[in-house]
Scaffold this motif. Structure first.
Motif, PDB file in Angstrom:
ATOM      1  N   MET A  39       0.825  -1.214   0.000  1.00 20.83           N
ATOM      2  CA  MET A  39       0.000   0.000   0.000  1.00 20.83           C
ATOM      3  C   MET A  39       0.853   1.256   0.000  1.00 20.83           C
ATOM      4  O   MET A  39       0.506   2.267  -0.601  1.00 20.83           O
ATOM      5  CB  MET A  39      -0.930   0.008   1.216  1.00 20.83           C
ATOM      6  N   SER A  40       1.985   1.211   0.688  1.00 22.42           N
ATOM      7  CA  SER A  40       2.809   2.407   0.827  1.00 22.42           C
ATOM      8  C   SER A  40       3.634   2.706  -0.416  1.00 22.42           C
ATOM      9  O   SER A  40       4.208   3.782  -0.535  1.00 22.42           O
ATOM     10  CB  SER A  40       3.751   2.256   2.032  1.00 22.42           C
ATOM     11  N   ARG A  41       3.698   1.761  -1.355  1.00 17.03           N
ATOM     12  CA  ARG A  41       4.524   1.966  -2.547  1.00 17.03           C
ATOM     13  C   ARG A  41       3.868   2.862  -3.581  1.00 17.03           C
ATOM     14  O   ARG A  41       4.529   3.381  -4.462  1.00 17.03           O
ATOM     15  CB  ARG A  41       4.832   0.610  -3.204  1.00 17.03           C
ATOM     16  N   HIS A  42       2.565   3.021  -3.516  1.00 19.10           N
ATOM     17  CA  HIS A  42       1.841   3.750  -4.561  1.00 19.10           C
ATOM     18  C   HIS A  42       1.436   5.140  -4.080  1.00 19.10           C
ATOM     19  O   HIS A  42       1.145   5.347  -2.906  1.00 19.10           O
ATOM     20  CB  HIS A  42       0.590   2.975  -4.980  1.00 19.10           C
ATOM     21  N   LEU A  43       1.401   6.074  -5.027  1.00 16.12           N
ATOM     22  CA  LEU A  43       1.006   7.436  -4.716  1.00 16.12           C
ATOM     23  C   LEU A  43      -0.279   7.859  -5.426  1.00 16.12           C
ATOM     24  O   LEU A  43      -0.969   8.751  -4.967  1.00 16.12           O
ATOM     25  CB  LEU A  43       2.143   8.407  -5.081  1.00 16.12           C
ATOM     26  N   GLU A  44      -0.587   7.235  -6.546  1.00 14.90           N
ATOM     27  CA  GLU A  44      -1.827   7.563  -7.237  1.00 14.90           C
ATOM     28  C   GLU A  44      -3.003   6.913  -6.504  1.00 14.90           C
ATOM     29  O   GLU A  44      -2.936   5.748  -6.105  1.00 14.90           O
ATOM     30  CB  GLU A  44      -1.786   7.053  -8.682  1.00 14.90           C
ATOM     31  N   ILE A  71      -5.099  -1.923  -1.902  1.00 10.72           N
ATOM     32  CA  ILE A  71      -5.825  -2.204  -0.666  1.00 10.72           C
ATOM     33  C   ILE A  71      -6.743  -3.410  -0.855  1.00 10.72           C
ATOM     34  O   ILE A  71      -6.764  -4.350  -0.048  1.00 10.72           O
ATOM     35  CB  ILE A  71      -6.646  -0.972  -0.216  1.00 10.72           C
ATOM     36  N   VAL A  72      -7.505  -3.389  -1.940  1.00 12.89           N
ATOM     37  CA  VAL A  72      -8.478  -4.454  -2.194  1.00 12.89           C
ATOM     38  C   VAL A  72      -7.783  -5.795  -2.417  1.00 12.89           C
ATOM     39  O   VAL A  72      -8.162  -6.819  -1.833  1.00 12.89           O
ATOM     40  CB  VAL A  72      -9.362  -4.082  -3.405  1.00 12.89           C
ATOM     41  N   LEU A  76     -16.178  -3.202   6.634  1.00  9.84           N
ATOM     42  CA  LEU A  76     -16.013  -2.123   7.612  1.00  9.84           C
ATOM     43  C   LEU A  76     -15.609  -0.842   6.904  1.00  9.84           C
ATOM     44  O   LEU A  76     -15.124  -0.869   5.779  1.00  9.84           O
ATOM     45  CB  LEU A  76     -14.997  -2.504   8.688  1.00  9.84           C
ATOM     46  N   PRO A  77     -15.832   0.276   7.571  1.00 13.19           N
ATOM     47  CA  PRO A  77     -15.483   1.560   6.956  1.00 13.19           C
ATOM     48  C   PRO A  77     -13.986   1.835   7.063  1.00 13.19           C
ATOM     49  O   PRO A  77     -13.318   1.374   7.987  1.00 13.19           O
ATOM     50  CB  PRO A  77     -16.289   2.576   7.779  1.00 13.19           C
ATOM     51  N   ILE A  78     -13.473   2.593   6.112  1.00 15.27           N
ATOM     52  CA  ILE A  78     -12.119   3.150   6.198  1.00 15.27           C
ATOM     53  C   ILE A  78     -12.285   4.596   6.626  1.00 15.27           C
ATOM     54  O   ILE A  78     -12.915   5.395   5.938  1.00 15.27           O
ATOM     55  CB  ILE A  78     -11.404   3.063   4.843  1.00 15.27           C
ATOM     56  N   ARG A  79     -11.711   4.923   7.788  1.00 16.73           N
ATOM     57  CA  ARG A  79     -11.970   6.231   8.379  1.00 16.73           C
ATOM     58  C   ARG A  79     -10.694   7.011   8.600  1.00 16.73           C
ATOM     59  O   ARG A  79      -9.643   6.451   8.893  1.00 16.73           O
ATOM     60  CB  ARG A  79     -12.696   6.070   9.723  1.00 16.73           C
ATOM     61  N   ALA A 108      -7.451  -1.633   7.468  1.00 17.28           N
ATOM     62  CA  ALA A 108      -8.229  -0.437   7.118  1.00 17.28           C
ATOM     63  C   ALA A 108      -7.604   0.830   7.689  1.00 17.28           C
ATOM     64  O   ALA A 108      -7.640   1.883   7.052  1.00 17.28           O
ATOM     65  CB  ALA A 108      -9.667  -0.591   7.627  1.00 17.28           C
ATOM     66  N   GLN A 109      -7.022   0.733   8.884  1.00 23.89           N
ATOM     67  CA  GLN A 109      -6.367   1.905   9.466  1.00 23.89           C
ATOM     68  C   GLN A 109      -5.193   2.346   8.608  1.00 23.89           C
ATOM     69  O   GLN A 109      -5.002   3.544   8.352  1.00 23.89           O
ATOM     70  CB  GLN A 109      -5.907   1.582  10.888  1.00 23.89           C
ATOM     71  N   HIS A 110      -4.400   1.387   8.177  1.00 22.69           N
ATOM     72  CA  HIS A 110      -3.263   1.727   7.316  1.00 22.69           C
ATOM     73  C   HIS A 110      -3.738   2.140   5.927  1.00 22.69           C
ATOM     74  O   HIS A 110      -3.102   2.981   5.283  1.00 22.69           O
ATOM     75  CB  HIS A 110      -2.305   0.545   7.230  1.00 22.69           C
ATOM     76  N   ALA A 111      -4.841   1.558   5.486  1.00 22.18           N
ATOM     77  CA  ALA A 111      -5.405   1.965   4.206  1.00 22.18           C
ATOM     78  C   ALA A 111      -5.829   3.436   4.244  1.00 22.18           C
ATOM     79  O   ALA A 111      -5.667   4.169   3.260  1.00 22.18           O
ATOM     80  CB  ALA A 111      -6.596   1.078   3.856  1.00 22.18           C
TER      81      ALA A 111
END
Length: 381
Positions: A19-24, A32-33, A119-122, A159-162
């Motif tokens: 997840m941390s490798r992408h900026l777009e 994430i998915v 669950l929601p991503i908040r 989700a928190q890291h997302a």
């Protein structure tokens, strides 16, 4: 999870790093998915980013083919269980989503979902998206859900890291937009300062020539020569200001992708066919990439505006330990021996300066009626 603690920790670490490798933003959503589906061993995963109109601005799925996704139809609305995750910001773990009273059905081409974890991503109080998984690949208890409390907790961590990754991607895109806006503003000021004074002088000189043309033709002729000089200087100032504007795309996308995009635009905008081929070129120092791009832009401008070419071909490739840019057109051509006149008109002097300034060299091959080839070679790549 069905894996041991070490393999489980490794899987989580891999997902977070991915997840941390992408900026777009779109790339972050896809990662994430895909990470969530793999981590929790589910058949399907999806993430919806809500809009302000009861729907989803973006909806990314994993486990569904492109053909299936096209057959499913429009993006879902915020209703039923998806609405609960977005509007009430509540997690949902169900043994059979179809039996939930909030279930409102789905299109005929939609895959059949049974057990469900969402669950929601908040980010603080803001809900950035709704993340859910369906059909866990494991034996299910009678009437129960294959997803466990441990799965829910693990997805919560993801989700928190997302949320962090998605927020960073949004900030990055916003920063990029601001950078482009700032560059445009800077260019506007430079154009005003550098060119407007020349144009003002040009207008006054032209007015003077008009007033003198009847009573003092010789002096009017001198004023007209001055008009030509001022016009040339204004054009040089304009070119210099434009050339200084380094495209943000070059820094983010690299030389090959930037050239390909710009040439696709030129191909659509002009009657001439404009093509690009890039082969085996690695990243170069920023100064070299910018010099290659500017030479390509100058050569393309000449070919499309002045040569009458029907086809312009741009290639970028490796040659031994060097990178070679070649722009070839089938236009009218010119005599390279008339260096002073052609060099000024076609920007050959500035192109040579750019090549020399990055340790490279520029070669020009042309003849009247035989088209033109401009080649720039720089070390590396």
């Amino acid at each position: 999870m069905s894996h041991g603690p070490r393999s489980g920790l490794t899987a989580v670490s891999s997902a977070l790093l991915a997840m941390s490798r992408h900026l777009e933003v779109r790339d972050v959503l896809k990662t994430i998915v895909a990470s969530a589906r793999e981590l929790l061993d589910a058949q399907y995963a999806a993430l919806g980013v809500p809009d302000d109109h009861g729907g989803f601005a973006q909806f990314v799925v994993d486990g569904v083919s492109d053909e299936q996704w096209k057959a499913i139809g429009p993006l879902p609305r915020q209703h039923g269980i998806l609405a609960a995750m977005v509007q009430e910001a509540t997690p949902e773990r169900l043994g059979d989503v179809r039996k939930d009273p909030r279930f409102g059905g789905w299109p005929s081409a939609h895959p059949d979902l049974v057990d469900f974890l969402g669950l929601p991503i908040r980010d603080g109080d803001e809900v950035l998206g709704a993340l859910f998984l369906a059909n866990k690949n494991c034996p299910k208890p009678e009437g129960g859900c294959g997803f466990t409390q441990d799965d829910e907790e693990l997805l919560g961590i993801l989700a928190q890291h997302a949320a962090i990754a998605l927020t960073n991607a949004r900030l990055y895109e916003r920063s990029r937009e601001l950078t482009i806006a700032e560059e445009r503003s800077r260019l506007a000021h430079e154009l005003h300062d550098a060119v407007s004074q020349k144009l003002f002088s040009l207008r006054l000189t032209a007015q003077a020539a008009t007033a003198l043309v009847d009573r003092d033709p010789a002096r009017a002729k001198g004023e007209l020569h001055q008009v030509a000089t001022l016009a040339a200087e204004a054009a040089d100032e304009l070119r210099a200001a434009v050339v200084e504007l380094r495209p943000a795309a070059l820094e983010e996308d690299g030389l090959v992708a930037t050239l390909r995009t710009q040439i696709q635009v030129l191909d659509r905008a002009h009657t001439a066919r404009v093509t690009f081929t890039g082969r085996g070129v690695k990243a170069l120092p920023a100064a070299q990439e910018e010099a290659l791009l500017r030479v390509a832009q100058e050569a393309l401008h000449n070919a499309l505006r002045h040569s009458g070419a029907e086809h312009v071909e741009v290639t970028l490739h490796r040659r031994d330990t060097a990178t070679v840019l070649r722009i070839t057109d089938d236009g009218t051509g010119f005599d390279p021996r008339t260096v002073r006149r052609a060099g000024r008109h076609l920007g050959l002097v500035s192109m040579r300066d750019r090549a020399n300034g990055t340790g490279g060299r520029l070669t020009v091959r042309s003849a009247p009626g035989e088209g033109t080839t401009i080649e720039m070679e720089v070390p590396g790549g």
